[in-house]
Motif scaffolding. Sequence first.
Motif, mmCIF file in Angstrom:
data_model
loop_
_atom_site.group_PDB
_atom_site.id
_atom_site.type_symbol
_atom_site.label_atom_id
_atom_site.label_comp_id
_atom_site.label_asym_id
_atom_site.label_seq_id
_atom_site.Cartn_x
_atom_site.Cartn_y
_atom_site.Cartn_z
ATOM 1 N N TYR A 180 7.932 28.054 -13.285
ATOM 2 C CA TYR A 180 9.031 28.862 -13.818
ATOM 3 C C TYR A 180 10.100 28.039 -14.525
ATOM 4 C CZ TYR A 180 7.237 32.691 -10.931
ATOM 5 O OH TYR A 180 6.447 33.670 -10.364
ATOM 6 N N GLY A 181 9.806 26.786 -14.827
ATOM 7 C CA GLY A 181 10.808 25.922 -15.431
ATOM 8 C C GLY A 181 11.268 26.398 -16.804
ATOM 9 N N PRO A 182 12.501 26.034 -17.202
ATOM 10 C CA PRO A 182 13.072 26.508 -18.471
ATOM 11 C C PRO A 182 12.610 25.680 -19.661
ATOM 12 C CG PRO A 182 14.670 25.139 -17.341
ATOM 13 C CD PRO A 182 13.474 25.238 -16.426
ATOM 14 N N SER A 183 12.822 26.237 -20.819
ATOM 15 C CA SER A 183 12.636 25.474 -22.053
ATOM 16 C C SER A 183 13.964 24.821 -22.420
ATOM 17 C CB SER A 183 12.166 26.393 -23.182
ATOM 18 O OG SER A 183 13.149 27.386 -23.438
ATOM 19 N N PHE A 365 11.052 36.054 -10.926
ATOM 20 C CA PHE A 365 12.345 35.433 -11.169
ATOM 21 C C PHE A 365 12.880 36.008 -12.477
ATOM 22 C CE2 PHE A 365 14.403 30.951 -10.544
ATOM 23 C CZ PHE A 365 15.643 31.544 -10.459
ATOM 24 N N GLU A 366 13.961 36.777 -12.391
ATOM 25 C CA GLU A 366 14.588 37.299 -13.610
ATOM 26 C C GLU A 366 15.344 36.153 -14.279
ATOM 27 O OE1 GLU A 366 17.759 40.695 -15.169
ATOM 28 O OE2 GLU A 366 17.059 40.737 -13.090
ATOM 29 N N GLN A 367 14.901 35.807 -15.483
ATOM 30 C CA GLN A 367 15.436 34.652 -16.206
ATOM 31 C C GLN A 367 15.420 34.931 -17.700
ATOM 32 O OE1 GLN A 367 12.016 32.438 -14.644
ATOM 33 N NE2 GLN A 367 13.443 30.870 -13.944
ATOM 34 N N ASP A 368 16.116 34.095 -18.449
ATOM 35 C CA ASP A 368 15.878 34.095 -19.882
ATOM 36 C C ASP A 368 14.925 32.944 -20.187
ATOM 37 O OD1 ASP A 368 17.314 31.746 -19.828
ATOM 38 O OD2 ASP A 368 18.950 32.452 -21.095
ATOM 39 N N GLY A 369 14.652 32.688 -21.443
ATOM 40 C CA GLY A 369 13.673 31.669 -21.782
ATOM 41 C C GLY A 369 14.156 30.255 -21.537
ATOM 42 N N GLN A 370 15.487 30.072 -21.500
ATOM 43 C CA GLN A 370 16.009 28.722 -21.351
ATOM 44 C C GLN A 370 16.659 28.538 -19.983
ATOM 45 O OE1 GLN A 370 18.296 28.251 -25.089
ATOM 46 N NE2 GLN A 370 16.635 26.948 -25.777
ATOM 47 N N LYS A 372 19.160 30.165 -18.245
ATOM 48 C CA LYS A 372 19.807 31.217 -17.462
ATOM 49 C C LYS A 372 18.867 31.784 -16.404
ATOM 50 C CE LYS A 372 22.348 35.579 -17.899
ATOM 51 N NZ LYS A 372 22.793 36.641 -18.832
ATOM 52 N N ASP A 373 19.257 31.660 -15.148
ATOM 53 C CA ASP A 373 18.537 32.261 -14.032
ATOM 54 C C ASP A 373 19.414 33.368 -13.454
ATOM 55 O OD1 ASP A 373 16.462 30.460 -14.322
ATOM 56 O OD2 ASP A 373 17.304 29.032 -12.883
ATOM 57 N N VAL A 374 18.855 34.562 -13.315
ATOM 58 C CA VAL A 374 19.643 35.719 -12.896
ATOM 59 C C VAL A 374 19.458 36.006 -11.411
ATOM 60 C CG1 VAL A 374 20.092 38.179 -13.285
ATOM 61 C CG2 VAL A 374 19.511 36.689 -15.210
#
Length: 526
Positions: A180-183, A365-370, A372-374
């Motif tokens: 689930y890591g970000p870009s 995991f509600e997240q954006d692509g980079q 932001k973790d919600v």
Amino acid sequence: MPPDAPTYNLFDEPWIPVRWTTSTQAPRPEAVGLRELLLRSHEISHIAIALPPALSALYRILYAVTARVTALDEAASGLADWRTRRVQLLDRERLDAGAVDNFAQDHHGRFDLFDPQHPFLQDPRLAHQCDPENTAGVNKLITTRPSGNNHAWFRHVSDTAPDLPTTDQAVLHLLVWLYYGPSGRCSSRTVGAEKIANSLAGPLRSTLSYHPEGASLFESLLAGLPAPESTVRRGNDLCPWERDELPDPTGALPELTGPCTGLTARSQHALLLVPDATGRHVKDAFITWAYREKISRTGDPYLIWQTSKEGNSYPRPADSGRALWRDLDALLLKKPSGTAQPQRPTVFSTAFDISDDLRVRALGFEQDGQAKDVQFVDASTPPVLGLSEDRNPRLAPQIGNLRIVGETYGARLNRAVKKAWALYTDAPKIEDCTWSLDAGARYWPAAEAEFWHRLENQDFATAAAAFRQLAEQVYDTVTRKALGTLRGAKACSQARGELYGGAVKAAAKTPAKAGTTRRSSTTEDT
């Protein structure tokens, strides 16, 4: 390996928290290693990891390991034979102890978290390819902690004097990063002449996974096994810990040749944990990019795939505000309704072989692509797999209709309260507002309870009237205080028609008679 080098072998160390079935006799430790988890999977009720994305990632690893242990990693004689062999294993009521011991013996060193040559799911080259004076640090590794200049919501931490995580905590967050890591920006990694400091998003970033769960972990693991194609061979479908050579980060992407590679070899991030002298804590971490190109996540058997307006396929995203019942028909029906053309996770086409009493566990995991973790997402249904279209072709479509009716009145209510607010406050446009948030918080929990009640009793005849009544009650409650003024009463009365579909514009050739109002026919109030 030097004799005093720290070790932490995942086969032996108690790093997986579990809950035991009520009939299990002592010993019943709170956590077990991978070997004991497999040997006693029939006595374990469920894995008790409180970090949903880590559990989702661990499930995928456990599916791959279980496939190897049971020889269900191949289906050379076809799908029917594979399903028969799996049911035969179920009848034995436990995994074969000899097969588990053989697997552990063959791969024991590769499951050492701190092995200098092949640390589990890590890249030892990062100690030289990344700047040792500019590591990510443990606060970056632990995904629930703030790092850098981010806000501290739950606890204050310091990058200069970090609270070192225990190794069993660190390995869970290692899994979160890999899946689930970000870009975006990461530690610089120098490979050859290239020095790059950005990464692509993990394969499960922002998604929601759906896993079948049974009365024991043994049932859950068998039910969650994806069926391989008849052409798959275990000698080519290798997990990262089965490969002798480390991957070339600037070379060709790893080939996804079967379920095991698909479950374990899609990560876009490379990590390396740095232990303290005892191996009981992690004192630092390298986190950087693994590949320069995107590894396809198409074909993941635990995601609901749907189609965008542009015709592109994408997994249904995690939404912490969306209850699991709203996805139920997309899990039970072969071709559920909806403009997004959802396709159920492929694992559910064979999971019901194990039991009709399987539950569905949604993890994400509600997240954006980079960055932001919600919010984490973790939800479970009652036993529902016996209601799938494969098992119950008469009842399954009714579940879809019930969901549609519940969502229809939720959408109408949302539109009605936003319109009432806009008219009452003279807002320039209809948009989210205090009333819509209040209405959603009241309607959706009540609608969920109504959905499960009617499904349990198989009472579908008056469902539309029941959901309509819920919407009306919530609308009246949310707008009640505005009725004390003429302006408010007029706004609420005018917007109320949205609960019933709103007014339809008169057709040019057949205008409506004066004094009449047409009702929307998009959804029948039956």
